[in-house]
Design an enzyme around this catalytic site. Structure first.
Site, PDB file in Angstrom:
ATOM      1  N   GLU A 155      10.438  -4.573   4.821  1.00  0.00           N
ATOM      2  CA  GLU A 155      10.553  -5.986   4.417  1.00  0.00           C
ATOM      3  C   GLU A 155      10.272  -6.132   2.922  1.00  0.00           C
ATOM      4  OE1 GLU A 155       8.881  -4.783   6.946  1.00  0.00           O
ATOM      5  OE2 GLU A 155       9.022  -6.077   8.721  1.00  0.00           O
ATOM      6  N   GLY A 212      -4.993  -1.981   4.866  1.00  0.00           N
ATOM      7  CA  GLY A 212      -4.175  -3.106   4.396  1.00  0.00           C
ATOM      8  C   GLY A 212      -4.828  -4.450   4.658  1.00  0.00           C
ATOM      9  N   ARG A 213      -5.379  -4.623   5.849  1.00  0.00           N
ATOM     10  CA  ARG A 213      -5.957  -5.934   6.212  1.00  0.00           C
ATOM     11  C   ARG A 213      -7.354  -6.113   5.633  1.00  0.00           C
ATOM     12  NH1 ARG A 213      -4.962  -2.539  10.333  1.00  0.00           N
ATOM     13  NH2 ARG A 213      -6.655  -1.800  11.670  1.00  0.00           N
ATOM     14  N   GLU A 257      -5.062  -6.803  14.555  1.00  0.00           N
ATOM     15  CA  GLU A 257      -4.573  -5.471  14.189  1.00  0.00           C
ATOM     16  C   GLU A 257      -5.741  -4.475  14.257  1.00  0.00           C
ATOM     17  OE1 GLU A 257      -2.707  -4.307  10.253  1.00  0.00           O
ATOM     18  OE2 GLU A 257      -0.868  -4.670  11.356  1.00  0.00           O
ATOM     19  N   HIS A 273      -5.715 -33.508  17.176  1.00  0.00           N
ATOM     20  CA  HIS A 273      -4.629 -34.362  17.672  1.00  0.00           C
ATOM     21  C   HIS A 273      -3.496 -33.527  18.226  1.00  0.00           C
ATOM     22  CE1 HIS A 273      -6.449 -38.061  16.178  1.00  0.00           C
ATOM     23  NE2 HIS A 273      -6.961 -37.255  15.267  1.00  0.00           N
ATOM     24  N   LYS A 295       0.842  -1.194   0.000  1.00  0.00           N
ATOM     25  CA  LYS A 295       0.000   0.000   0.000  1.00  0.00           C
ATOM     26  C   LYS A 295       0.884   1.253   0.000  1.00  0.00           C
ATOM     27  CE  LYS A 295      -3.575   2.229   2.744  1.00  0.00           C
ATOM     28  NZ  LYS A 295      -4.546   2.124   3.830  1.00  0.00           N
ATOM     29  N   LYS A 352       9.137  -0.671  14.304  1.00  0.00           N
ATOM     30  CA  LYS A 352       9.697  -0.297  12.991  1.00  0.00           C
ATOM     31  C   LYS A 352      10.763   0.782  13.167  1.00  0.00           C
ATOM     32  CE  LYS A 352       5.476  -0.883  10.176  1.00  0.00           C
ATOM     33  NZ  LYS A 352       4.519  -0.189   9.329  1.00  0.00           N
TER      34      LYS A 352
END
Ligand code: F6P
Length: 546
Positions: free
Chosen positions: A216, A272-273, A358, A389, A210, A509
């Site tokens: 990263e 973003g999400r 978030e 399990h 965005k 950050k």
């Protein structure tokens, strides 16, 4: 000093829920079911093809009535209208929140700052469709004239989790002659492993960000460019055929060296999400084609309309949100387990973690005051039956209350012998076992020795929702995602928090940017951190250079 916002807990419905909660806490789901034979059919809701059984919640009709009253007293209706109407409800970033516009039909009108945004949404969708058709058909050629067979999405957070989840979820519908990879982690291993068997001449990178400034993503994108140029003889012109960008930030895209003609745009009113159905879904569209992508948007839109118009006591996202809040605030539950009984949904819990946490991991209300109550729970999960399990032991017999969402499909996309019946039997068995458990008397009657009885008792009274859908299709995936989006919205609206900012990710950050040069410095940098951080940095510097 931060003051506390107590307006929510002072509402009459909140106080009534506290009193009611004390009564319900003393009741077992066994007696709630025994005293009310219709409960299992009545405490259900259905909308847009999604069936929700909420009868195995520690709740009665009164609970639902009170929770609905709480949502009304908290102004949920007005908040929904404000979101759909394009008001700037993300107050700390002064932005509208309009992921619903991304799936509005062509011809709809949604106005932001005086402009109808729907035409530009569809213009980008059309551009994506044209591009995807040309890549999938082989018309779009790589720099050396070969067709594109590999697509690598580079992004992180909302620019990765939605694309990965959707690719995995819709793999059944995907182009099997193409390879799709997703690189997110700045750990070089992620990139190295993603491309190690790929031919650069056949590989397309989608740089999804965005902001187009995320450390990263930009690190991985630069590494990808070097890898491509190395593989194609260093010709910088090759970037144009092997890199496209998805972003809101055209100037950063140009600076990186991607022609903005190869950029797919979205806008700051898309969080973003909440962006997997925007251009961030380019990898999804490349995988499944534009018709399936548009069907997914239709599913999203149908759930949007259901959320916008259905009465709250029959509104699926509202009910889901209210039950999540019920356990978080009146039972002290810390987590919610999301348990999809479909292997294709294996990344759905990871996707939901960003969406839910978030969004609602906030400790202050919209007016900047401390909340007087808990907010967003921890979401986690794994596909069934694998979780059974592993961690289900704790859900059944541990000391913590963990509300569960079971998600299952009537029909499998891979009909193999008895597999689906066995799978579905497990869904129904788990929610039954959680709710009703097994008493000491029942255990004794089975001939269990006295000393072993306590270990084999299942207390039951563990709540769950069961969501049943006909089949996992692009359309039903859109509905499921929108169901959780609006459940998150419902919770955030009642808590009075900003579900659309994410300031909590900033500090780390900033500190990382300060530490990077300290790690790279060839001299002896002066460190000004605390004694632990200084020591860790020094130790790393010494040992990584050995
Ligand atoms: O980690 C914070 C965050 O801003 C997320 O909200 C977002 O989804 C992610 O980083 C990626 O951001 P971008 O798409 O700008 O690279």
């Amino acid at each position: 000093m931060t003051t506390t916002n107590t307006s929510l807990i002072e509402r009459s419905s909140w106080k009534a829920l506290e009193e009611h909660g004390r009564q319900i806490q003393g009741k077992h789901l066994r007696s709630l079911f025994a005293d009310d034979p219709q409960r299992g059919t009545r405490m259900t809701a259905e909308g847009v093809g999604i069936f929700l059984d909420y009868s195995k919640n520690r709740a009665t009709d009164d609970t639902v009535r009170l929770l609905v009253r709480l949502s009304e007293e908290s102004g949920l209706r007005a908040r929904i209208d404000a979101m759909f109407g394009g008001e700037k409800i993300n107050v700390t970033e002064k932005r509208a929140v309009l992921h619903t516009a991304l799936r509005a039909p062509r011809g709809a009108s949604i106005v932001v700052d005086g402009e109808n945004v729907v035409p530009k949404v569809h213009a980008v969708l059309d551009k994506m469709a044209g591009f995807c058709t040309s890549v999938r058909s082989g018309v779009w050629k790589g720099h050396t004239g070969g067709r594109i067979r590999n697509v690598v999405n580079i992004g992180i957070g909302g620019s990765d989790l939605g694309p990965v989840m959707a690719y995995e979820a819709l793999r059944h519908y995907s182009e099997r002659n193409m390879t799709f990879r997703f690189v997110s982690n700045v750990d070089g291993t992620d990139f190295a492993e993603a491309v190690r068997d790929l031919n650069p001449a056949e590989t397309l990178f989608i740089v999804s960000s965005k902001t187009f400034t995320t450390l990263e993503t930009m690190t991985n994108a630069h590494t990808a460019r070097e890898w491509l140029l190395r593989g194609l003889g260093g010709d910088a012109a090759s970037v144009a055929k092997h890199f496209v960008a998805v972003s809101t930030n055209a100037s950063e895209v140009s600076k990186f060296g991607i022609d903005t003609a190869n950029m797919f745009e979205f806008w700051d009113w898309v969080g973003g999400r909440y962006s997997m159905e925007s251009a961030i879904g380019l990898s999804t569209m490349l995988a499944v084609g534009s018709d399936h992508f548009m069907a997914m948007l239709k599913g999203f839109h149908e759930m949007d309309e259901h959320f916008r118009t259905a009465p709250f006591d029959r509104n699926l996202p509202v009910l889901m949100g209210l039950f999540a809040l019920w356990y978080a605030n009146f039972f002290g539950a810390q987590t919610v387990a999301v348990l999809p009984y479909d292997q294709y949904l294996k990344r759905f819990p990871a996707y939901l973690q960003q969406l839910t946490m978030e969004s609602n991991g906030k400790h202050v209300t919209l007016d900047g005051k401390q909340t007087a109550y808990d907010t967003g729970a921890i979401y986690w999960g794994e596909p069934g039956t694998n979780g059974q399990h592993s961690f289900y032991q704790l859900i059944h017999q541990g000391t913590r209350l963990i509300p569960c969402d079971f998600i299952a499909f009537q029909r499998s996309l891979n009909t193999l012998g008895r597999h689906h019946e066995i799978l579905m039997a497990n869904v129904f068995a788990q929610s039954e076992a959680l709710a009703f458990g097994k008493t000491a008397d029942q255990v004794k009657q089975e001939g269990t020795p006295e000393w072993l009885v306590p270990h084999r008792v299942f207390e039951g009274n563990r709540p769950s929702n069961t969501i049943l859908v006909d089949r996992l299709t692009p359309e039903t995936l859109g509905k499921l995602v929108a169901l959780y989006e609006h459940s998150v919205f419902t919770q955030g609206a009642i808590w009075g928090i900003d579900s659309f900012d994410q300031w909590g990710v900033e500090l780390g950050k900033v500190l990382a940017q300060r530490i990077i040069p300290e790690l790279e410095n060839s001299g002896e940098p002066k460190l000004g951190h605390d004694s632990s951080t200084n020591n860790l940095i020094r130790r790393y510097r010494v040992r990584s250079r050995g």
